[in-house]
Design a protein around this motif. Structure first.
Motif, PDB file in Angstrom:
ATOM      1  N   LEU A  66      -4.430  14.515   9.553  1.00 13.27           N
ATOM      2  CA  LEU A  66      -5.459  13.492   9.685  1.00 13.27           C
ATOM      3  C   LEU A  66      -5.518  12.594   8.449  1.00 13.27           C
ATOM      4  O   LEU A  66      -5.780  11.387   8.568  1.00 13.27           O
ATOM      5  CB  LEU A  66      -6.815  14.137   9.929  1.00 13.27           C
ATOM      6  N   SER A  67      -5.262  13.149   7.274  1.00 10.51           N
ATOM      7  CA  SER A  67      -5.245  12.330   6.059  1.00 10.51           C
ATOM      8  C   SER A  67      -4.113  11.311   6.103  1.00 10.51           C
ATOM      9  O   SER A  67      -4.294  10.146   5.714  1.00 10.51           O
ATOM     10  CB  SER A  67      -5.102  13.224   4.824  1.00 10.51           C
ATOM     11  N   LEU A  68      -2.954  11.733   6.568  1.00 12.99           N
ATOM     12  CA  LEU A  68      -1.834  10.802   6.692  1.00 12.99           C
ATOM     13  C   LEU A  68      -2.180   9.656   7.634  1.00 12.99           C
ATOM     14  O   LEU A  68      -1.863   8.489   7.355  1.00 12.99           O
ATOM     15  CB  LEU A  68      -0.592  11.538   7.196  1.00 12.99           C
ATOM     16  N   LEU A  69      -2.841   9.970   8.752  1.00 12.85           N
ATOM     17  CA  LEU A  69      -3.226   8.926   9.712  1.00 12.85           C
ATOM     18  C   LEU A  69      -4.254   7.970   9.105  1.00 12.85           C
ATOM     19  O   LEU A  69      -4.205   6.761   9.350  1.00 12.85           O
ATOM     20  CB  LEU A  69      -3.772   9.562  10.991  1.00 12.85           C
ATOM     21  N   VAL A  70      -5.186   8.488   8.321  1.00 13.47           N
ATOM     22  CA  VAL A  70      -6.176   7.627   7.670  1.00 13.47           C
ATOM     23  C   VAL A  70      -5.490   6.694   6.668  1.00 13.47           C
ATOM     24  O   VAL A  70      -5.782   5.488   6.612  1.00 13.47           O
ATOM     25  CB  VAL A  70      -7.256   8.473   6.972  1.00 13.47           C
ATOM     26  N   PHE A  71      -4.552   7.231   5.888  1.00 10.94           N
ATOM     27  CA  PHE A  71      -3.829   6.399   4.923  1.00 10.94           C
ATOM     28  C   PHE A  71      -3.009   5.320   5.633  1.00 10.94           C
ATOM     29  O   PHE A  71      -2.944   4.180   5.164  1.00 10.94           O
ATOM     30  CB  PHE A  71      -2.922   7.276   4.057  1.00 10.94           C
ATOM     31  N   ILE A  72      -2.387   5.693   6.750  1.00 10.44           N
ATOM     32  CA  ILE A  72      -1.632   4.708   7.527  1.00 10.44           C
ATOM     33  C   ILE A  72      -2.561   3.631   8.070  1.00 10.44           C
ATOM     34  O   ILE A  72      -2.240   2.436   8.049  1.00 10.44           O
ATOM     35  CB  ILE A  72      -0.870   5.402   8.675  1.00 10.44           C
ATOM     36  N   ASN A  88       0.870  -1.181   0.000  1.00 11.82           N
ATOM     37  CA  ASN A  88       0.000   0.000   0.000  1.00 11.82           C
ATOM     38  C   ASN A  88       0.908   1.232   0.000  1.00 11.82           C
ATOM     39  O   ASN A  88       1.279   1.753   1.045  1.00 11.82           O
ATOM     40  CB  ASN A  88      -0.908  -0.014   1.237  1.00 11.82           C
ATOM     41  N   ARG A  89       1.282   1.680  -1.170  1.00  6.77           N
ATOM     42  CA  ARG A  89       2.291   2.742  -1.291  1.00  6.77           C
ATOM     43  C   ARG A  89       1.840   4.033  -0.619  1.00  6.77           C
ATOM     44  O   ARG A  89       2.641   4.735  -0.005  1.00  6.77           O
ATOM     45  CB  ARG A  89       2.601   3.011  -2.772  1.00  6.77           C
ATOM     46  N   ARG A  90       0.566   4.323  -0.731  1.00  9.73           N
ATOM     47  CA  ARG A  90       0.070   5.564  -0.122  1.00  9.73           C
ATOM     48  C   ARG A  90       0.221   5.528   1.389  1.00  9.73           C
ATOM     49  O   ARG A  90       0.696   6.488   2.001  1.00  9.73           O
ATOM     50  CB  ARG A  90      -1.390   5.773  -0.507  1.00  9.73           C
ATOM     51  N   GLY A  91      -0.147   4.400   2.013  1.00  8.80           N
ATOM     52  CA  GLY A  91       0.000   4.283   3.457  1.00  8.80           C
ATOM     53  C   GLY A  91       1.444   4.193   3.889  1.00  8.80           C
ATOM     54  O   GLY A  91       1.830   4.745   4.926  1.00  8.80           O
ATOM     55  N   TYR A  92       2.261   3.493   3.096  1.00  9.80           N
ATOM     56  CA  TYR A  92       3.680   3.319   3.442  1.00  9.80           C
ATOM     57  C   TYR A  92       4.401   4.662   3.471  1.00  9.80           C
ATOM     58  O   TYR A  92       5.111   4.994   4.440  1.00  9.80           O
ATOM     59  CB  TYR A  92       4.336   2.379   2.433  1.00  9.80           C
ATOM     60  N   TRP A  93       4.231   5.460   2.431  1.00 12.96           N
ATOM     61  CA  TRP A  93       4.904   6.754   2.393  1.00 12.96           C
ATOM     62  C   TRP A  93       4.257   7.762   3.335  1.00 12.96           C
ATOM     63  O   TRP A  93       4.931   8.687   3.822  1.00 12.96           O
ATOM     64  CB  TRP A  93       4.931   7.288   0.962  1.00 12.96           C
ATOM     65  N   LEU A 115       6.269  10.017   6.042  1.00 15.65           N
ATOM     66  CA  LEU A 115       6.069  11.467   6.074  1.00 15.65           C
ATOM     67  C   LEU A 115       5.576  11.917   7.438  1.00 15.65           C
ATOM     68  O   LEU A 115       6.053  12.931   7.977  1.00 15.65           O
ATOM     69  CB  LEU A 115       5.069  11.868   4.981  1.00 15.65           C
ATOM     70  N   PHE A 116       4.647  11.162   8.019  1.00 11.49           N
ATOM     71  CA  PHE A 116       4.126  11.527   9.340  1.00 11.49           C
ATOM     72  C   PHE A 116       5.228  11.421  10.390  1.00 11.49           C
ATOM     73  O   PHE A 116       5.367  12.311  11.249  1.00 11.49           O
ATOM     74  CB  PHE A 116       2.959  10.609   9.701  1.00 11.49           C
ATOM     75  N   VAL A 117       6.007  10.346  10.356  1.00 14.83           N
ATOM     76  CA  VAL A 117       7.110  10.183  11.314  1.00 14.83           C
ATOM     77  C   VAL A 117       8.131  11.301  11.135  1.00 14.83           C
ATOM     78  O   VAL A 117       8.654  11.844  12.117  1.00 14.83           O
ATOM     79  CB  VAL A 117       7.769   8.803  11.141  1.00 14.83           C
TER      80      VAL A 117
END
Length: 350
Positions: free
Chosen positions: A329-335, A25-30, A34-36
Motif C-alpha cells: 500500500l505504501s508503494l501505491l501511495v508513493f506512485i 519524484n524519485r520515491r514514486g518513480y522507483w 519495485l511494485f511492477v
C-alpha cells in the motif's frame, strides 16, 4: 505520417513534461518499478513456490509437472492417481533410474500442508519454511506470494472496471446536465447509502462468495468513486467554444463527449487511479480479515492477518501479513503522489 503515429505520445511536449515530472519524484518513480517487479514475480508464483517440480527427467524423457499432472505409474509407481513428488517413495523411484528433479525455490504451494513439522503448528521460521507456517501447517511465504498476486489482480480488475463505468456515467451526467444530472445525482445518493458490508454479510450467509461474485458486488458500489470528478469536468467543459463549434458542425454527442471532452477529464481521473487501486486492495483485505471475503483456503493477506490475531503466540504470522500489506500500500501511495505531480498543471505548463 503513419510511421510517426506510434511515437505521437513521446513527441508530445506536454506528455514529455509529465513524464519528466513523474521521474523527478524519485520515491514514486522507483516505487513504480519495485511494485511492477514484485507483481511480475507474483505472476510466476507457480515457478517460485510449488509442491510440483519444475522439471523431471526419467528414463531419458523430460517431464514438466508444473504444467501437467502425471500419474504415479509414469515413474514406475503402482497407483494411477497423481504423483506426489514430495513423497520420498516417488523421489526414490525417479532417482533410482538416474532421474533428476528440479524444484522451485520454495517447495510448497499456498495450499500444501507440511506433514513433517518437528513442532506443533503454527511453526516458527526455519530453513524449510522461511517465514514459518500458519495454524494449518501451510507455508507462510508461499501464501504471501500467491496472496499478493490475487490481491493486486483483484484490485486492478475492480479499479479498471469501476473506472470505466464511473467515467462513462459521469460523462453522461455532466454533458447533458438538466434533468439527467438531477435524477442521476439523486440515484447516486440513494445507492451510496446502501450499507455494503451488511449486504456482503447477507450474501455470505446465503452463498459462499467467490472471486467473481465478490468482485461483482464491490463493482456495483465502487463505480461511483469517479463520477463526481468526471461530472464536474464535463459540466465545465461542455460550454467551451470548441464544443459549441463541434455541435455547430454537426458532430454527434457521443463524438464530442468521448473524443473532445473525455481527454480533459481523464487528466484529473488518472491521478486518482493509484489511490482507487489502493482502496480496492484494502477493501478485499478487510473483508478477508472479517471472514466475508474470498473462500476459505484462498491465499489471502487478510486471512493471514486474522491468523496472526488468533495466534498471538506466533508473531511471525502478524508481522508477515502486516509488513507485506504495508509495503504494498505504501508503494501505491508513493506512485499516486508521483502521478499527481506528473499531471499537476502548474508543473506541466511552467
Amino acid at each position: 505520417m503513419r510511421k510517426l503515429l506510434p511515437n505521437t505520445w513521446r513527441l508530445n511536449p506536454i506528455n514529455q513534461r509529465r513524464w519528466q515530472n513523474f521521474r523527478a519524484n524519485r520515491r514514486g518513480y522507483w516505487s513504480l518499478w519495485l511494485f511492477v517487479g514484485l507483481f511480475t514475480l507474483s505472476l510466476f508464483a507457480e515457478f517460485i513456490a510449488n509442491d510440483r517440480p519444475l522439471v523431471v527427467t526419467y528414463k531419458g524423457e523430460i517431464y514438466a509437472p508444473v504444467f501437467v499432472a502425471y500419474p504415479e505409474t509414469t515413474f514406475g509407481g503402482t497407483f494411477e492417481t497423481e504423483a506426489d513428488f514430495r513423497d520420498p517413495f516417488v523421489q526414490d523411484l525417479i532417482k533410482a533410474d538416474g532421474g533428476i528433479i528440479i524444484w522451485p525455490v520454495i517447495r510448497y504451494n499456498y495450499r500444501t500442508i507440511n506433514l513433517n513439522l518437528p513442532v506443533p503448528t503454527p511453526s516458527p521460521p526455519s530453513s524449510d519454511n522461511w517465514l514459518g507456517t500458519d495454524d494449518q501447517a501451510r507455508d507462510v511465504m508461499a501464501r504471501l506470494i500467491y496472496g499478493f498476486r490475487i490481491s493486486v489482480l483483484f484490485g486492478l480488475i475492480l479499479t479498471i472496471a469501476s473506472s470505466v463505468i464511473g467515467v462513462a456515467a459521469g460523462a453522461v451526467q455532466g454533458y447533458f446536465g438538466g434533468w439527467t444530472d438531477l435524477l442521476f445525482q439523486r440515484f447516486i445518493e440513494i445507492w451510496t447509502s446502501v450499507p455494503t458490508l451488511y449486504l456482503l454479510i447477507i450474501i455470505a450467509a446465503v452463498i459462499e462468495p467467490s472471486f467473481w461474485i465478490l468482485l461483482g458486488i464491490l463493482l456495483a458500489f465502487n463505480w461511483v468513486s469517479l463520477v463526481g470528478l468526471v461530472r464536474a469536468e464535463f459540466l465545465r467543459g461542455r460550454n467551451f467554444e470548441y464544443v459549441k463549434a463541434a455541435r455547430a458542425l454537426g458532430l454527434t454527442d457521443t463524438t464530442i463527449m468521448f473524443r473532445h471532452l473525455l481527454p480533459n477529464a481523464m487528466v484529473a481521473s488518472l491521478t486518482f487511479m493509484p489511490f482507487i487501486l489502493n482502496s480496492s486492495i484494502t477493501t478485499l483485505t478487510s473483508l478477508d480479515f472479517l471472514g466475508f471475503g474470498l473462500p476459505p483456503g484462498s491465499p489471502s493477506l487478510g486471512e493471514l492477518l486474522s491468523q496472526g490475531k488468533a495466534n498471538l503466540q506466533a508473531p511471525w504470522l502478524g508481522f508477515a501479513g502486516f509488513f507485506s500489506i504495508a509495503i504494498m500500500l505504501s508503494l501505491l501511495v508513493f506512485i499516486g503522489e508521483a502521478v499527481r505531480d506528473a499531471f499537476d498543471p502548474r508543473k506541466v505548463l511552467q
